[in-house]
Design a protein around this motif. Sequence first.
Motif, PDB file in Angstrom:
ATOM      1  N   LEU A   1      -3.946  -3.976  23.037  1.00  0.00           N
ATOM      2  CA  LEU A   1      -4.020  -3.754  21.589  1.00  0.00           C
ATOM      3  C   LEU A   1      -2.693  -4.095  20.918  1.00  0.00           C
ATOM      4  CD1 LEU A   1      -6.054  -0.434  21.325  1.00  0.00           C
ATOM      5  CD2 LEU A   1      -6.698  -2.659  20.413  1.00  0.00           C
ATOM      6  N   PHE A   2      -1.595  -3.842  21.612  1.00  0.00           N
ATOM      7  CA  PHE A   2      -0.279  -4.096  21.020  1.00  0.00           C
ATOM      8  C   PHE A   2       0.089  -5.584  21.065  1.00  0.00           C
ATOM      9  CE2 PHE A   2      -0.329   0.364  21.779  1.00  0.00           C
ATOM     10  CZ  PHE A   2       0.433   0.920  20.761  1.00  0.00           C
ATOM     11  N   GLU A   3      -0.671  -6.369  21.832  1.00  0.00           N
ATOM     12  CA  GLU A   3      -0.410  -7.804  21.875  1.00  0.00           C
ATOM     13  C   GLU A   3      -1.020  -8.508  20.670  1.00  0.00           C
ATOM     14  OE1 GLU A   3      -1.947  -9.157  25.564  1.00  0.00           O
ATOM     15  OE2 GLU A   3      -0.473  -8.075  26.774  1.00  0.00           O
ATOM     16  N   HIS A   4      -2.044  -7.924  20.065  1.00  0.00           N
ATOM     17  CA  HIS A   4      -2.794  -8.623  19.032  1.00  0.00           C
ATOM     18  C   HIS A   4      -2.804  -7.897  17.684  1.00  0.00           C
ATOM     19  CE1 HIS A   4      -4.101 -11.264  22.205  1.00  0.00           C
ATOM     20  NE2 HIS A   4      -4.562 -10.237  22.895  1.00  0.00           N
ATOM     21  N   SER A   5      -2.069  -6.783  17.573  1.00  0.00           N
ATOM     22  CA  SER A   5      -2.032  -6.066  16.300  1.00  0.00           C
ATOM     23  C   SER A   5      -0.596  -6.017  15.794  1.00  0.00           C
ATOM     24  CB  SER A   5      -2.558  -4.627  16.478  1.00  0.00           C
ATOM     25  OG  SER A   5      -3.896  -4.644  16.908  1.00  0.00           O
ATOM     26  N   ARG A   6      -0.456  -6.056  14.493  1.00  0.00           N
ATOM     27  CA  ARG A   6       0.883  -6.009  13.893  1.00  0.00           C
ATOM     28  C   ARG A   6       1.223  -4.539  13.626  1.00  0.00           C
ATOM     29  NH1 ARG A   6       2.444 -10.959  12.125  1.00  0.00           N
ATOM     30  NH2 ARG A   6       3.785 -10.071  10.521  1.00  0.00           N
ATOM     31  N   ILE A   7       1.588  -3.842  14.688  1.00  0.00           N
ATOM     32  CA  ILE A   7       1.860  -2.406  14.625  1.00  0.00           C
ATOM     33  C   ILE A   7       3.367  -2.194  14.491  1.00  0.00           C
ATOM     34  CG2 ILE A   7       1.616  -0.200  15.817  1.00  0.00           C
ATOM     35  CD1 ILE A   7      -0.673  -1.610  17.448  1.00  0.00           C
ATOM     36  N   MET A   8       3.766  -1.492  13.453  1.00  0.00           N
ATOM     37  CA  MET A   8       5.198  -1.255  13.233  1.00  0.00           C
ATOM     38  C   MET A   8       5.741  -0.303  14.300  1.00  0.00           C
ATOM     39  SD  MET A   8       5.524  -3.109  10.542  1.00  0.00           S
ATOM     40  CE  MET A   8       7.158  -2.688   9.945  1.00  0.00           C
ATOM     41  N   PRO A   9       6.950  -0.548  14.778  1.00  0.00           N
ATOM     42  CA  PRO A   9       7.504   0.267  15.878  1.00  0.00           C
ATOM     43  C   PRO A   9       8.045   1.607  15.387  1.00  0.00           C
ATOM     44  CG  PRO A   9       9.110  -1.342  15.200  1.00  0.00           C
ATOM     45  CD  PRO A   9       7.881  -1.602  14.351  1.00  0.00           C
ATOM     46  N   VAL A  10       8.211   2.519  16.331  1.00  0.00           N
ATOM     47  CA  VAL A  10       8.791   3.833  16.015  1.00  0.00           C
ATOM     48  C   VAL A  10      10.013   4.139  16.879  1.00  0.00           C
ATOM     49  CG1 VAL A  10       6.607   4.815  15.234  1.00  0.00           C
ATOM     50  CG2 VAL A  10       7.242   5.002  17.654  1.00  0.00           C
ATOM     51  N   ASP A  11      10.300   3.268  17.830  1.00  0.00           N
ATOM     52  CA  ASP A  11      11.298   3.638  18.838  1.00  0.00           C
ATOM     53  C   ASP A  11      12.731   3.594  18.339  1.00  0.00           C
ATOM     54  OD1 ASP A  11      11.475   0.890  18.624  1.00  0.00           O
ATOM     55  OD2 ASP A  11      11.965   0.615  20.738  1.00  0.00           O
ATOM     56  N   ALA A  12      12.956   3.190  17.089  1.00  0.00           N
ATOM     57  CA  ALA A  12      14.329   3.166  16.568  1.00  0.00           C
ATOM     58  C   ALA A  12      14.829   4.561  16.207  1.00  0.00           C
ATOM     59  CB  ALA A  12      14.405   2.255  15.338  1.00  0.00           C
ATOM     60  N   TYR A  13      13.936   5.553  16.203  1.00  0.00           N
ATOM     61  CA  TYR A  13      14.317   6.867  15.686  1.00  0.00           C
ATOM     62  C   TYR A  13      15.530   7.483  16.384  1.00  0.00           C
ATOM     63  CZ  TYR A  13      14.296  11.684  14.194  1.00  0.00           C
ATOM     64  OH  TYR A  13      14.693  12.903  13.696  1.00  0.00           O
ATOM     65  N   PRO A  14      15.605   7.547  17.718  1.00  0.00           N
ATOM     66  CA  PRO A  14      16.787   8.193  18.325  1.00  0.00           C
ATOM     67  C   PRO A  14      18.096   7.534  17.893  1.00  0.00           C
ATOM     68  CG  PRO A  14      15.050   7.954  19.953  1.00  0.00           C
ATOM     69  CD  PRO A  14      14.621   7.154  18.755  1.00  0.00           C
ATOM     70  N   GLY A  15      18.108   6.217  17.792  1.00  0.00           N
ATOM     71  CA  GLY A  15      19.317   5.536  17.325  1.00  0.00           C
ATOM     72  C   GLY A  15      19.624   5.853  15.875  1.00  0.00           C
TER      73      GLY A  15
ATOM     74  N   GLN B   1      17.902  10.931  24.785  1.00  0.00           N
ATOM     75  CA  GLN B   1      17.719   9.647  24.117  1.00  0.00           C
ATOM     76  C   GLN B   1      18.973   9.224  23.349  1.00  0.00           C
ATOM     77  OE1 GLN B   1      14.770   7.521  23.975  1.00  0.00           O
ATOM     78  NE2 GLN B   1      14.401   8.722  25.807  1.00  0.00           N
ATOM     79  N   MET B   2      19.716  10.184  22.808  1.00  0.00           N
ATOM     80  CA  MET B   2      20.919   9.851  22.034  1.00  0.00           C
ATOM     81  C   MET B   2      22.172   9.757  22.899  1.00  0.00           C
ATOM     82  SD  MET B   2      20.679  11.935  18.433  1.00  0.00           S
ATOM     83  CE  MET B   2      20.667  13.574  19.177  1.00  0.00           C
ATOM     84  N   GLY B   3      22.060  10.188  24.169  1.00  0.00           N
ATOM     85  CA  GLY B   3      23.260  10.237  24.996  1.00  0.00           C
ATOM     86  C   GLY B   3      24.194  11.361  24.587  1.00  0.00           C
ATOM     87  N   ALA B   4      23.620  12.417  23.992  1.00  0.00           N
ATOM     88  CA  ALA B   4      24.413  13.574  23.558  1.00  0.00           C
ATOM     89  C   ALA B   4      24.271  14.705  24.570  1.00  0.00           C
ATOM     90  CB  ALA B   4      23.943  14.036  22.172  1.00  0.00           C
ATOM     91  N   GLU B   5      25.197  15.653  24.523  1.00  0.00           N
ATOM     92  CA  GLU B   5      25.121  16.807  25.401  1.00  0.00           C
ATOM     93  C   GLU B   5      24.123  17.818  24.848  1.00  0.00           C
ATOM     94  OE1 GLU B   5      26.518  17.255  28.262  1.00  0.00           O
ATOM     95  OE2 GLU B   5      27.850  15.508  28.298  1.00  0.00           O
ATOM     96  N   LEU B   6      23.314  18.401  25.713  1.00  0.00           N
ATOM     97  CA  LEU B   6      22.424  19.495  25.337  1.00  0.00           C
ATOM     98  C   LEU B   6      23.131  20.796  25.689  1.00  0.00           C
ATOM     99  CD1 LEU B   6      19.558  20.373  24.370  1.00  0.00           C
ATOM    100  CD2 LEU B   6      18.897  20.388  26.787  1.00  0.00           C
ATOM    101  N   VAL B   7      23.386  21.627  24.706  1.00  0.00           N
ATOM    102  CA  VAL B   7      24.171  22.839  24.955  1.00  0.00           C
ATOM    103  C   VAL B   7      23.444  24.065  24.419  1.00  0.00           C
ATOM    104  CG1 VAL B   7      26.360  21.576  24.831  1.00  0.00           C
ATOM    105  CG2 VAL B   7      25.437  22.655  22.762  1.00  0.00           C
ATOM    106  N   GLU B   8      23.802  25.213  24.967  1.00  0.00           N
ATOM    107  CA  GLU B   8      23.393  26.499  24.413  1.00  0.00           C
ATOM    108  C   GLU B   8      24.625  27.147  23.796  1.00  0.00           C
ATOM    109  OE1 GLU B   8      21.155  28.880  27.152  1.00  0.00           O
ATOM    110  OE2 GLU B   8      20.208  27.120  28.077  1.00  0.00           O
ATOM    111  N   GLY B   9      24.415  28.228  23.060  1.00  0.00           N
ATOM    112  CA  GLY B   9      25.520  28.864  22.371  1.00  0.00           C
ATOM    113  C   GLY B   9      26.660  29.242  23.302  1.00  0.00           C
TER     114      GLY B   9
END
Length: 497
Positions: A192-206, A245-253
């Motif tokens: 379906l993604f080969e034949h449809s003009r579907i806008m991407p979403v994967d830029a969000y983390p950047g 995804q962002m390459g950031a540290e996941l921390v708790e308080g």
Amino acid sequence: MQQWNGYRPGTGYYDELVDGSGTPRPGCQHLLEYLKSLSVQELADRHQAADATIRAMGITFTVYSDGENIDRAWPFDFVPRIIERREWETIQAGLFQRLRALNAFIDDVYNDQRALRDGVVPESVVLKSRDFRPQCQGVSPPHGVWAHVCGTDLVRDKDGTLYVLEDNLRVPSGVSYMLENRHVMKRIFPELFEHSRIMPVDAYPGQLLDTLCSLAPDVPNPEIVVLTPGIYNSAYFEHSYLAQQMGAELVEGRDLVVGEDEYVYMRTIHGLERVDVIYRRIDDDFLDPEAFRPDSTLGVPGLMRAWRKGHVAIANAPGAGVADDKVVYAHVPALIRYFLDEEPILPNVPTYQCVDPDDRAYVLDHLAELVVKPANESGGYGMLIGPAATADERSQFADLIRANPRNYIAQPTLMISTCPTLCDGELEPRHVDLRPFVLQGKSFNVTTGGLSRVALRKGSLVVNSSQGGGSKDTWVVDTAADAGPGAVDDGTVGGAD
């Protein structure tokens, strides 16, 4: 399992993929032809493949039940929701406009309070809001922006009009599921993604990373962390996903400390490292025990002192929730006119404010027709859906409204649109909403689409996953006849995301 040809949209509702006669809506033709070409067994195989992919990818969400936290596989339906790109461009402009006005309002609330003096929003509504934080007065965060990440919920009524249902400005969640839904779809329906003009979403983390970097004090390589309450939080999957995804540290308080110089530091095996930007996923109340709840063990003592001095940026900023209040929501069209001198592009759902005596009288007389919501709850909790409620439930809600009218709004019960959904082996219409995500820092970004949530129970209007809802991939499809490869950015069509 039922083949696609057996699908019939519900009567009296707008179906997102077909009209009342079964004709595909713009942008849906290719998908529907493809689904019709699949046999019952092939549809069943794709459904099982989607479930297996979700388990293999470890996509979960947590339901709080009877005091216990239960991790469940993410509920996903493989029939996507489709929005034509031309309509999306209008939606996107409306979302930008709305967040600009909301941020101008929040900045005004904690500084000049012009809008309150001019009566655009009643002073009592704002200053008595549960999420108004006097501790934030006099602060001017970078770019004048307080809500850097906004999840705005949209619903479509029976005539096709899209309405803003609410703005989520505190710690909006769901974007990780939007991203993972797309990954799942591309695994099980690559053709379906080969034949449809579907806008991407994967830029969000950047884009999120860029937004957070734009908030940092003047340092060359800002240290960015995602602050989570921990593994027992319902959105922990999302916290860890976005950090990864962002390459950031996941921390708790407990991983952070505020030094005597009032900068924030992260404990590492190499010693203390300065933190410049915190993407917090903890409510204000628990963020800093010195400033808010003293019994909080989730936050960081002294964090508000560091933030007020501009030594660290916090997204979303403390106090941003004052614009998340559903009573303030009723005034957003007026705020757009006041701060931007523009007409609202996206309409609000008509809203009755129970704090107003005339509105309250109407609401109490028409509870059987209305949806009543508390001002500061989320997740679909604490609501009354009048048409589905019993007489006793409506009576109990009337008492709640009379006891604390400031805490409630009411809206007409919309005929929320439907989308074909696989339920117990049958394709049936189920109600959906849409949560796009908007970013504002030095610049704006909005996801091309968003998280479509679907009510899996027949007739239910509650789409929240915590209450039995599921989700769908959302496709923004370019149908412009003259849109050649250069009409959109490289990689934005043909499944390049």
